[in-house]
Write an enzyme that holds these catalytic residues in place. Structure first.
Site, PDB file in Angstrom:
ATOM      1  N   LYS A  51       0.837  -1.210   0.000  1.00  0.00           N
ATOM      2  CA  LYS A  51       0.000   0.000   0.000  1.00  0.00           C
ATOM      3  C   LYS A  51       0.861   1.245   0.000  1.00  0.00           C
ATOM      4  CE  LYS A  51       0.048   1.698   4.520  1.00  0.00           C
ATOM      5  NZ  LYS A  51       0.927   2.844   4.710  1.00  0.00           N
ATOM      6  N   ASP A 103      -1.628  -0.911  10.222  1.00  0.00           N
ATOM      7  CA  ASP A 103      -1.864  -1.078   8.787  1.00  0.00           C
ATOM      8  C   ASP A 103      -2.555  -2.388   8.433  1.00  0.00           C
ATOM      9  OD1 ASP A 103      -0.856   1.340   7.834  1.00  0.00           O
ATOM     10  OD2 ASP A 103       1.196   0.594   7.693  1.00  0.00           O
TER      11      ASP A 103
END
Length: 313
Positions: A11, A141
Site C-alpha cells: 500500500k 496497517d
C-alpha cells in the site's frame, strides 16, 4: 486441510496528516490509503505438526516471532486454540516481492494474508470486520491490508472508511535498497518540531477528521479527476524525513521533474512514488530517473493501483 496460496498487496499513502497525540501514545492521524498490485505471494500448507514454520525468499526478512506474519499465526493459535488443536500447524512460505523497510506495509500485508489464510484453512468463517479486529492487534496497517482498495483511515490508522476505488492509475516507485527510515523516529521527530500545533480536544479532532472525509482529495477521487488527485497528494512526514535524508529528497525532485500526475514519499519513507495515467508514462519516468541517478542501490518498480487487499489464488 487444504493448501492456500494468497497474494498480499502493498500500500501507499495518498494523504497523511498528523492531527495530534492520542492517550495510548500513538498519533491521531487522517490518511487516505491505497493498495497497489505489487505484492508478496504466500503459501500456507498443513505440516502435520503442532508448530508454525515460516520460510522467506528474502535473506533480510526474519522468520521468527519478530516477523509480523509469524505473529499473526501465533495470534490465531491463541484466539482459536480449539481450531489449532483440531487442524495442527502450518508451513508458511513467503515469496517476497515488496521491498523491505520501504513504507509500503510489506510486513503488515503478509500478516493480513496469514489471518485470511488460516481463517480459510481452519474453516472459521470470520467476517471482514472480525478479521480486521484481529489485525488491529498486530499493527495499524493490518486492517486496511486485509480489505485493500482505497480508504480513509483515522485514529492511529485502524478506523477505516472505504471510498471510491482508483484502480485505473499506474504508479512508479523508487527506493534505495539499503536505506531505511525508522517510523518511530519520524513520528517522534515530527512531534518535537510541530507538536505545539497539535489539536488536543476531541471535538476539534473529530471536526478535522470530518473535513478530510468531505475534502478536496476525496472529491477528486470520487470524480476520478486524475490531475487533481496528483496535485493534492500530501504527507506531513516529508517535513522531517526529507531534510534528514537528502538522497530521498533528491530522488523525489528527480521523479517529480520527470513528469506524471504527482510525486510524494509514502508513509515514513524512504520509498518515493509518482502517479501516472498509463504504464507507458510510468516506464518513461522510471527510465528518466534511472538515467539521472546512477546508483546500483536505487531500484524502481512500475505497477498499477489496485482495488484488492488479500487475494486467494
Amino acid at each position: 486441510m487444504q493448501t492456500y496460496t494468497l497474494m498480499a498487496s502493498a500500500k501507499i499513502n495518498l494523504y497523511l496528516e498528523i492531527i495530534g497525540d492520542r492517550p495510548d501514545g500513538y498519533h491521531e492521524l487522517v490518511m487516505i490509503l491505497q493498495s497497489i498490485d505489487l505484492g508478496d505471494r504466500l503459501e500456507l500448507r498443513p505440516n502435520g505438526t503442532q508448530t508454525f514454520r515460516l520460510n522467506c525468499s528474502h535473506p533480510q526478512v526474519p522468520t521468527d516471532n519478530t516477523n509480523l506474519a509469524y505473529r499473526a499465526a501465533q495470534l490465531m493459535k491463541q484466539e482459536f486454540s480449539q481450531a489449532f488443536a483440531n487442524y495442527g500447524g502450518v508451513d508458511i512460505t513467503l515469496d517476497k516481492h515488496i521491498p523491505v523497510a520501504a513504507g509500503l506495509a510489506g510486513g503488515s500485508t503478509d500478516a493480513a494474508a496469514v489471518l485470511v489464510g488460516l481463517d480459510l484453512m481452519w474453516e472459521l468463517g470470520l467476517t471482514l470486520p472480525e478479521l480486521q479486529e484481529l489485525g488491529g492487534k498486530l499493527g495499524s496497517d493490518v486492517p486496511f491490508c486485509i480489505a485493500g482498495g482505497t480508504a480513509i483511515a483515522t485514529g492511529r490508522g485502524e478506523k477505516l472508511d472505504p471510498i471510491e476505488d482508483i484502480d485505473h492509475l499506474w504508479v512508479v516507485l523508487g527506493k534505495y535498497q539499503s536505506l531505511e527510515v525508522s517510523t518511530p523516529w519520524a513520528y517522534q521527530t515530527y512531534r518535537q518540531k510541530f507538536g505545539d500545533a497539535y489539536i488536543s480536544d476531541r471535538p476539534a479532532v473529530e471536526s478535522r477528521t470530518f473535513k478530510v472525509h468531505s475534502g478536496p482529495l476525496v472529491k477528486a477521487i470520487s470524480h476520478k479527476d486524475n490531475t487533481k488527485i496528483g496535485q493534492l497528494l500530501h504527507n506531513d512526514l516529508e517535513k522531517v524525513v526529507l531534510p534528514e535524508y537528502p538522497q530521498v529528497n533528491h530522488l523525489r525532485e528527480v521523479m517529480q521533474q520527470a513528469g506524471g500526475l504527482g510525486t510524494m514519499m509514502s508513509g515514513s519513507g524512504p520509498t518515493v512514488f509518482t502517479l501516472c495515467e498509463s504504464q507507458e508514462a510510468a516506464e518513461t519516468i522510471k527510465n528518466q530517473a534511472r538515467l539521472a541517478i546512477e546508483d546500483a542501490d536505487l531500484k524502481f518498480w512500475v505497477t498499477k493501483l489496485s482495488s484488492n487487499g488479500i487475494k486467494v489464488l
